[in-house]
Structure formats: structure tokens, C-alpha cells
Motif scaffolding. Structure first.
Motif, PDB file in Angstrom:
ATOM      1  N   GLN A  51       0.864  -1.175   0.000  1.00 55.55           N
ATOM      2  CA  GLN A  51       0.000   0.000   0.000  1.00 55.55           C
ATOM      3  C   GLN A  51       0.900   1.224   0.000  1.00 55.55           C
ATOM      4  N   VAL A  52       0.806   2.015  -1.056  1.00 56.31           N
ATOM      5  CA  VAL A  52       1.712   3.151  -1.224  1.00 56.31           C
ATOM      6  C   VAL A  52       0.949   4.462  -1.078  1.00 56.31           C
ATOM      7  N   ASP A  53       1.429   5.310  -0.181  1.00 61.46           N
ATOM      8  CA  ASP A  53       0.984   6.705  -0.162  1.00 61.46           C
ATOM      9  C   ASP A  53       2.050   7.466  -0.913  1.00 61.46           C
ATOM     10  N   PHE A  54       1.676   8.005  -2.061  1.00 68.62           N
ATOM     11  CA  PHE A  54       2.655   8.615  -2.960  1.00 68.62           C
ATOM     12  C   PHE A  54       2.499  10.134  -2.914  1.00 68.62           C
ATOM     13  N   LEU A  55       3.578  10.795  -2.488  1.00 67.97           N
ATOM     14  CA  LEU A  55       3.589  12.261  -2.377  1.00 67.97           C
ATOM     15  C   LEU A  55       4.403  12.835  -3.529  1.00 67.97           C
ATOM     16  N   SER A  56       3.759  13.664  -4.348  1.00 69.37           N
ATOM     17  CA  SER A  56       4.514  14.254  -5.450  1.00 69.37           C
ATOM     18  C   SER A  56       3.838  15.532  -5.937  1.00 69.37           C
ATOM     19  N   LEU A  57       4.539  16.204  -6.838  1.00 70.04           N
ATOM     20  CA  LEU A  57       4.039  17.457  -7.407  1.00 70.04           C
ATOM     21  C   LEU A  57       3.974  17.303  -8.920  1.00 70.04           C
ATOM     22  N   LEU A  58       2.893  17.800  -9.495  1.00 66.60           N
ATOM     23  CA  LEU A  58       2.727  17.758 -10.950  1.00 66.60           C
ATOM     24  C   LEU A  58       2.445  19.152 -11.465  1.00 66.60           C
ATOM     25  N   GLY A  59       2.532  19.316 -12.783  1.00 69.30           N
ATOM     26  CA  GLY A  59       2.151  20.572 -13.399  1.00 69.30           C
ATOM     27  C   GLY A  59       0.635  20.659 -13.512  1.00 69.30           C
ATOM     28  N   GLU A  60       0.152  21.911 -13.545  1.00 74.12           N
ATOM     29  CA  GLU A  60      -1.286  22.117 -13.787  1.00 74.12           C
ATOM     30  C   GLU A  60      -1.483  22.208 -15.294  1.00 74.12           C
ATOM     31  N   ASP A  61      -0.947  21.206 -16.005  1.00 76.21           N
ATOM     32  CA  ASP A  61      -0.973  21.203 -17.472  1.00 76.21           C
ATOM     33  C   ASP A  61      -1.499  19.839 -17.951  1.00 76.21           C
ATOM     34  N   PRO A  62      -1.736  19.674 -19.249  1.00 75.80           N
ATOM     35  CA  PRO A  62      -2.271  18.392 -19.732  1.00 75.80           C
ATOM     36  C   PRO A  62      -1.380  17.190 -19.389  1.00 75.80           C
ATOM     37  N   LEU A  63      -0.052  17.365 -19.384  1.00 75.98           N
ATOM     38  CA  LEU A  63       0.823  16.236 -19.038  1.00 75.98           C
ATOM     39  C   LEU A  63       0.622  15.816 -17.587  1.00 75.98           C
ATOM     40  N   GLY A  64       0.385  16.801 -16.725  1.00 82.49           N
ATOM     41  CA  GLY A  64       0.116  16.497 -15.320  1.00 82.49           C
ATOM     42  C   GLY A  64      -1.143  15.654 -15.189  1.00 82.49           C
ATOM     43  N   GLN A  65      -2.157  15.994 -15.978  1.00 83.14           N
ATOM     44  CA  GLN A  65      -3.405  15.223 -15.939  1.00 83.14           C
ATOM     45  C   GLN A  65      -3.190  13.807 -16.458  1.00 83.14           C
ATOM     46  N   LEU A  66      -2.339  13.683 -17.492  1.00 82.27           N
ATOM     47  CA  LEU A  66      -2.042  12.346 -18.021  1.00 82.27           C
ATOM     48  C   LEU A  66      -1.350  11.487 -16.957  1.00 82.27           C
ATOM     49  N   CYS A  67      -0.365  12.079 -16.272  1.00 90.62           N
ATOM     50  CA  CYS A  67       0.372  11.329 -15.236  1.00 90.62           C
ATOM     51  C   CYS A  67      -0.570  10.909 -14.114  1.00 90.62           C
ATOM     52  N   SER A  68      -1.393  11.846 -13.691  1.00 88.77           N
ATOM     53  CA  SER A  68      -2.337  11.573 -12.626  1.00 88.77           C
ATOM     54  C   SER A  68      -3.317  10.474 -13.044  1.00 88.77           C
ATOM     55  N   GLY A  69      -3.748  10.533 -14.302  1.00 90.32           N
ATOM     56  CA  GLY A  69      -4.659   9.515 -14.848  1.00 90.32           C
ATOM     57  C   GLY A  69      -4.008   8.132 -14.848  1.00 90.32           C
ATOM     58  N   GLN A  70      -2.713   8.091 -15.145  1.00 83.01           N
ATOM     59  CA  GLN A  70      -2.036   6.792 -15.158  1.00 83.01           C
ATOM     60  C   GLN A  70      -1.919   6.207 -13.755  1.00 83.01           C
ATOM     61  N   LEU A  71      -1.676   7.075 -12.766  1.00 83.32           N
ATOM     62  CA  LEU A  71      -1.635   6.602 -11.375  1.00 83.32           C
ATOM     63  C   LEU A  71      -2.996   6.048 -10.974  1.00 83.32           C
ATOM     64  N   ALA A  72      -4.043   6.809 -11.294  1.00 80.55           N
ATOM     65  CA  ALA A  72      -5.396   6.384 -10.929  1.00 80.55           C
ATOM     66  C   ALA A  72      -5.740   5.058 -11.605  1.00 80.55           C
ATOM     67  N   ALA A  73      -5.326   4.900 -12.859  1.00 78.95           N
ATOM     68  CA  ALA A  73      -5.620   3.663 -13.584  1.00 78.95           C
ATOM     69  C   ALA A  73      -4.925   2.462 -12.932  1.00 78.95           C
ATOM     70  N   LEU A  74      -3.783   2.717 -12.305  1.00 80.90           N
ATOM     71  CA  LEU A  74      -3.067   1.627 -11.615  1.00 80.90           C
ATOM     72  C   LEU A  74      -3.699   1.311 -10.259  1.00 80.90           C
ATOM     73  N   GLY A  75      -4.528   2.236  -9.769  1.00 85.06           N
ATOM     74  CA  GLY A  75      -5.109   2.055  -8.439  1.00 85.06           C
ATOM     75  C   GLY A  75      -4.242   2.649  -7.341  1.00 85.06           C
ATOM     76  N   ILE A  76      -3.307   3.528  -7.728  1.00 89.29           N
ATOM     77  CA  ILE A  76      -2.486   4.216  -6.718  1.00 89.29           C
ATOM     78  C   ILE A  76      -3.187   5.520  -6.353  1.00 89.29           C
ATOM     79  N   PRO A  77      -3.506   5.712  -5.061  1.00 87.40           N
ATOM     80  CA  PRO A  77      -4.253   6.911  -4.666  1.00 87.40           C
ATOM     81  C   PRO A  77      -3.519   8.196  -5.047  1.00 87.40           C
ATOM     82  N   THR A  78      -4.270   9.183  -5.537  1.00 85.20           N
ATOM     83  CA  THR A  78      -3.651  10.431  -6.001  1.00 85.20           C
ATOM     84  C   THR A  78      -3.918  11.602  -5.054  1.00 85.20           C
ATOM     85  N   GLY A  79      -4.425  11.287  -3.864  1.00 85.45           N
ATOM     86  CA  GLY A  79      -4.750  12.342  -2.898  1.00 85.45           C
ATOM     87  C   GLY A  79      -3.554  13.181  -2.453  1.00 85.45           C
TER      88      GLY A  79
END
Ligand SMILES: Nc1ncnc2c1ncn2[C@@H]1O[C@H](COP(=O)(O)OP(=O)(O)OP(=O)(O)O)[C@@H](O)[C@H]1O
Ligand SMILES: [Mg+2]
Length: 294
Positions: A51-79
Motif C-alpha cells: 500500500q503506497v501513499d505517494f507524495l509528489s508534485l505535478l504541473g497544472e498542465d495536460p501532461l500532469g493530468q495524463l500522469c495523474s490519470g495513469q496513477l489512478a488507472a493503476l489504483g495508486i491513490p492520487t490524494g
């Protein structure tokens, strides 16, 4: 896990050095996906069943949304993934047929950004192990983790100096410390002894690329060598070190001895380098057990 996410583009080339010509039609040879040391470790540990709590920073840009989407698709919480940078960091990986890779990374301005300490403290409070990558926003988490009594694991990657001012904090706080042999000023055996004398981590591992890895334990004598396990044909060695580190942590968290954990980690890394992306090719815990037993 606190660490970098970047959008990674991989490019297959014939061989290094890359000669100039104006256009190449690399069908199937240009690919993209979320990666970055933090992402790779979070994904590997998640794939291994943690169980991973992953702390990170992304851009408020389309690439950031893509990265976040990939985490969510894996089932890794993005909170704990905060889209607050102007731009998402990016990398470009060139790899040749032998598997040698060249990394070009653009961190944008993530090194000037910070992570909210209250959010970090809440995550640290409940973890068994704090995997703090050597990116600036996770530096203040070292002291927080120590104060909360959490063990710290860090990989400082290619280190060129025992007193390296950028990595000194990480090396001082880590109980489990990984690094790469690639830029060391001395033989990895000598350097391991120097690191142990200076920073005294419980466990020190130096990755040796195709030569495997060295393990040194506090108070237990000389470094021990573990050979590499190229369990399938090599495509690209990008992310090999992240894979080794993650799989070692998996073994450690599962109660294995450091030697057992590192032996299995060389198998995990050997399997991982059969794919082109740094975040691709991770075995599950069961898959890893099978390959270790072969
Ligand atoms: N060319 C290779 N052939 C076989 N195994 C390899 C090769 N390169 C890496 N590995 C495996 O992956 C592990 C980690 O690789 P390496 O030592 O290069 O990591 P690193 O230098 O710390 O990080 P990285 O190179 O990913 O930035 C090695 O210990 C080995 O088991
Ligand atoms: Mg390496």
C-alpha cells in the motif's frame, strides 16, 4: 514514497553516438508514459503488493493530468499528488540495441517547489517505511520522518563525492541507502567502506550495472557482491536502479534478510530491463517468486 513524476519519452536508436540525419521514421520507436524516480518506485511497490501513499508534485498542465490519470488507472491513490507546478517535468530517453540508455531530463522548476508539511506529516505518521527520493521537495521530510520515528530509505543515484552537498542530508538520514557506481571517485568496494564510516546506514547498496550490486551492512564486515541476473533479453536499462531499490525494499518489508532481498532484487531488475520504459516491466510478488525459484 515521496519523489519525482515526469513525463517520459523513449526513443529507440541504432547505436551511440547518434549521427546526424534530418528525419527518421522510427515506427514503434517513440513512446511516452508517466515515469520519474518517485513514480517508478511507487508503481513497483504497488505492483509488488504494497500500500503506497505517494507524495509528489505535478504541473497544472495536460501532461500532469495524463500522469495523474495513469496513477489512478493503476489504483495508486492520487490524494497526495498536488498539481501545483506551472509545468510537469519531462524526460527523454535514448536507448540503443545493447540496452545502453542516455537520459535527458528537464525538471522544469520543481526544485524550487515545496510540499505542504502538514500533509506530509499525516502520511508519514501512518507509514512503515518512508522512501524519500533525493528531490528538493522531499528534503524537509527527512527530519519529519525522523521525528515521527519512521525508518528512511533513499537512493542518491550517481554520486561523485562522499561530501556531496546536495545528497549529504539524504545520506545522513537514510537507514537504507542506495547509490550507483557510475560516477564514484573510487572503487565501489572502497567507496562502500567510506560511506559506511561516514554516514553509517544500517544497509548500503551500490548498483554496479551489468556487474550486479554490492551490499554492506553496518557492523558486519566487508561489502558482499551479488551478480546481475539478466533473466530475459535486455531492451533498455533505464530505471534498473529504481527497480533494484524497490524490489529490495519489498524483500525488506516482507521480512527477508538483506542478502535474500538483494538477490531477489537483481532478478526483479534483470526482468525489468527487458522493456523500454523506466516504469515498465515490473513483476508482481508472485511473479518474482517464480523467477527467483527458476
Ligand atoms: N546491463 C545490465 N545487464 C544485466 N543487469 C543489469 C544491467 N544493468 C543493470 N542491471 C541490473 O539492474 C541493477 C541496477 O542497475 P544499476 O546498478 O545500473 O543501477 P543504478 O546505476 O543505481 O541506477 P540507474 O542506472 O538505473 O540510474 C543491477 O544491480 C543489475 O542487477
Ligand atoms: Mg546504472
Amino acid at each position: 514514497v515521496a519523489g519525482l513524476i515526469n513525463w517520459e519519452t523513449t526513443l529507440a536508436i541504432e547505436s551511440f553516438p547518434l549521427a546526424y540525419n534530418p528525419v527518421n521514421y522510427a515506427f514503434g520507436g517513440v513512446n511516452g508514459g508517466a515515469s520519474g524516480v518517485g513514480y517508478n518506485i511507487a508503481k513497483a511497490l504497488h505492483t509488488l503488493g504494497h500500500q503506497v501513499d505517494f507524495l509528489s508534485l505535478l504541473g497544472e498542465d495536460p501532461l500532469g493530468q495524463l500522469c495523474s490519470g495513469q496513477l489512478a488507472a493503476l489504483g495508486i491513490p492520487t490524494g497526495h499528488i498536488l498539481p501545483q507546478l506551472p509545468q510537469t517535468p519531462q524526460s527523454c530517453i535514448l536507448y540503443e540495441k545493447s540496452g545502453r540508455r542516455q537520459i535527458h531530463v528537464d525538471l522544469k522548476n520543481i526544485q524550487e517547489a515545496s510540499y505542504p508539511p502538514d500533509l506530509a506529516a499525516a502520511a508519514l505518521q501512518t507509514c512503515d517505511l518512508a522512501v524519500l527520493c533525493n528531490i528538493n521537495f522531499s528534503r524537509p521530510l527527512l527530519e519529519l520522518a525522523l521525528r515521527l520515528g519512521r525508518p528512511i530509505a533513499t537512493d542518491v543515484h550517481a554520486l561523485a563525492d562522499l561530501d556531496d552537498p546536495y545528497n549529504r542530508d539524504y545520506m545522513s538520514y537514510a537507514q537504507i541507502l542506495f547509490m550507483s557506481h557510475e560516477s564514484l571517485p573510487a572503487s565501489p568496494w572502497d567507496f562502500a567502506r567510506q560511506v559506511m564510516a561516514r554516514y553509517a546506514p544500517q544497509i548500503l547498496v551500490i548498483g554496479l550495472g551489468g556487474e550486479g550490486a554490492l551490499l554492506m551492512l553496518k557492523g558486519e564486515g566487508e561489502p558482499q557482491h551479488f551478480p546481475a541476473r539478466p533473466v530475459r533479453p535486455i531492451v533498455s536499462t533505464v530505471g534498473a536502479g529504481d527497480a533494484l531499490f524497490s524490489a529490495f525494499l519489498h524483500g525488506h518489508l516482507s521480512g527477508q534478510s538483506p542478502a535474500e532481498a538483494l538477490r531477489a532484487a537483481t532478478v526483479f531488475a534483470g526482468y525489468k530491463i527487458g522493456e523500454r520504459g523506466a516504469a515498465e516491466g515490473f513483476l508482481s510478488a508472485e511473479g518474482l517468486r517464480d523467477w527467483v525459484n527458476r
